[in-house]
Design a protein around this motif. Structure first.
Motif, PDB file in Angstrom:
ATOM      1  N   LEU A  20       0.826  -1.210   0.000  1.00  0.00           N
ATOM      2  CA  LEU A  20       0.000   0.000   0.000  1.00  0.00           C
ATOM      3  C   LEU A  20       0.864   1.265   0.000  1.00  0.00           C
ATOM      4  N   LEU A  21       1.916   1.259   0.812  1.00  0.00           N
ATOM      5  CA  LEU A  21       2.796   2.430   0.874  1.00  0.00           C
ATOM      6  C   LEU A  21       3.540   2.651  -0.439  1.00  0.00           C
ATOM      7  N   ARG A  22       3.952   1.550  -1.075  1.00  0.00           N
ATOM      8  CA  ARG A  22       4.637   1.680  -2.370  1.00  0.00           C
ATOM      9  C   ARG A  22       3.709   2.283  -3.429  1.00  0.00           C
ATOM     10  N   MET A  41       5.464  16.884   1.993  1.00  0.00           N
ATOM     11  CA  MET A  41       6.153  16.214   3.091  1.00  0.00           C
ATOM     12  C   MET A  41       5.650  14.781   3.284  1.00  0.00           C
ATOM     13  N   ARG A  42       4.516  14.451   2.696  1.00  0.00           N
ATOM     14  CA  ARG A  42       3.995  13.087   2.795  1.00  0.00           C
ATOM     15  C   ARG A  42       4.942  12.113   2.102  1.00  0.00           C
ATOM     16  N   LEU A  43       5.623  12.560   1.034  1.00  0.00           N
ATOM     17  CA  LEU A  43       6.597  11.704   0.359  1.00  0.00           C
ATOM     18  C   LEU A  43       7.698  11.276   1.330  1.00  0.00           C
ATOM     19  N   ARG A  44       8.165  12.210   2.115  1.00  0.00           N
ATOM     20  CA  ARG A  44       9.209  11.918   3.092  1.00  0.00           C
ATOM     21  C   ARG A  44       8.701  10.939   4.141  1.00  0.00           C
ATOM     22  N   ALA A  45       7.489  11.154   4.608  1.00  0.00           N
ATOM     23  CA  ALA A  45       6.904  10.283   5.623  1.00  0.00           C
ATOM     24  C   ALA A  45       6.732   8.858   5.091  1.00  0.00           C
ATOM     25  N   ILE A  46       6.298   8.738   3.860  1.00  0.00           N
ATOM     26  CA  ILE A  46       6.121   7.408   3.262  1.00  0.00           C
ATOM     27  C   ILE A  46       7.452   6.709   3.138  1.00  0.00           C
ATOM     28  N   ARG A  47       8.470   7.433   2.719  1.00  0.00           N
ATOM     29  CA  ARG A  47       9.801   6.841   2.576  1.00  0.00           C
ATOM     30  C   ARG A  47      10.296   6.312   3.925  1.00  0.00           C
ATOM     31  N   ARG A  48      10.075   7.066   4.971  1.00  0.00           N
ATOM     32  CA  ARG A  48      10.473   6.625   6.306  1.00  0.00           C
ATOM     33  C   ARG A  48       9.674   5.417   6.763  1.00  0.00           C
ATOM     34  N   GLU A  49       8.373   5.425   6.529  1.00  0.00           N
ATOM     35  CA  GLU A  49       7.529   4.298   6.924  1.00  0.00           C
ATOM     36  C   GLU A  49       7.944   3.025   6.197  1.00  0.00           C
ATOM     37  N   LEU A  50       8.275   3.147   4.907  1.00  0.00           N
ATOM     38  CA  LEU A  50       8.731   1.982   4.155  1.00  0.00           C
ATOM     39  C   LEU A  50      10.035   1.441   4.743  1.00  0.00           C
ATOM     40  N   ALA A  51      10.947   2.313   5.095  1.00  0.00           N
ATOM     41  CA  ALA A  51      12.212   1.882   5.681  1.00  0.00           C
ATOM     42  C   ALA A  51      11.972   1.173   7.014  1.00  0.00           C
ATOM     43  N   GLN A  52      11.065   1.692   7.818  1.00  0.00           N
ATOM     44  CA  GLN A  52      10.761   1.073   9.100  1.00  0.00           C
ATOM     45  C   GLN A  52      10.131  -0.305   8.915  1.00  0.00           C
ATOM     46  N   ILE A  53       9.239  -0.420   7.946  1.00  0.00           N
ATOM     47  CA  ILE A  53       8.593  -1.704   7.682  1.00  0.00           C
ATOM     48  C   ILE A  53       9.613  -2.726   7.197  1.00  0.00           C
TER      49      ILE A  53
END
Length: 65
Positions: A20-22, A41-53
């Protein structure tokens, strides 16, 4: 979704969340190129969430081994 919530999910649910994040990242990148992004800034947040996952996925794989 917090990190603790993600850690408690099954591997299939984590993979679904990653998918979903991708998709959201792809759509935001496309809209950014068109100049239609409301919250860049949502792009940055998504990138961080993907890294955490991905980190949590690797932790679970290493714990099984």
């Amino acid at each position: 979704m917090t990190l603790e919530e993600v850690r408690n999910l099954s591997p299939e649910a984590i993979a679904a969340q990653e998918d979903l994040l991708r998709k959201e990242r792809f759509n935001l990148r496309f809209r950014k190129a068109m100049g239609e992004v409301e919250n860049p800034m949502r792009l940055r947040a998504i990138r961080r969430e993907l890294a955490q996952i991905k980190t949590i996925q690797n932790e679970k794989i290493r714990a099984r081994a």
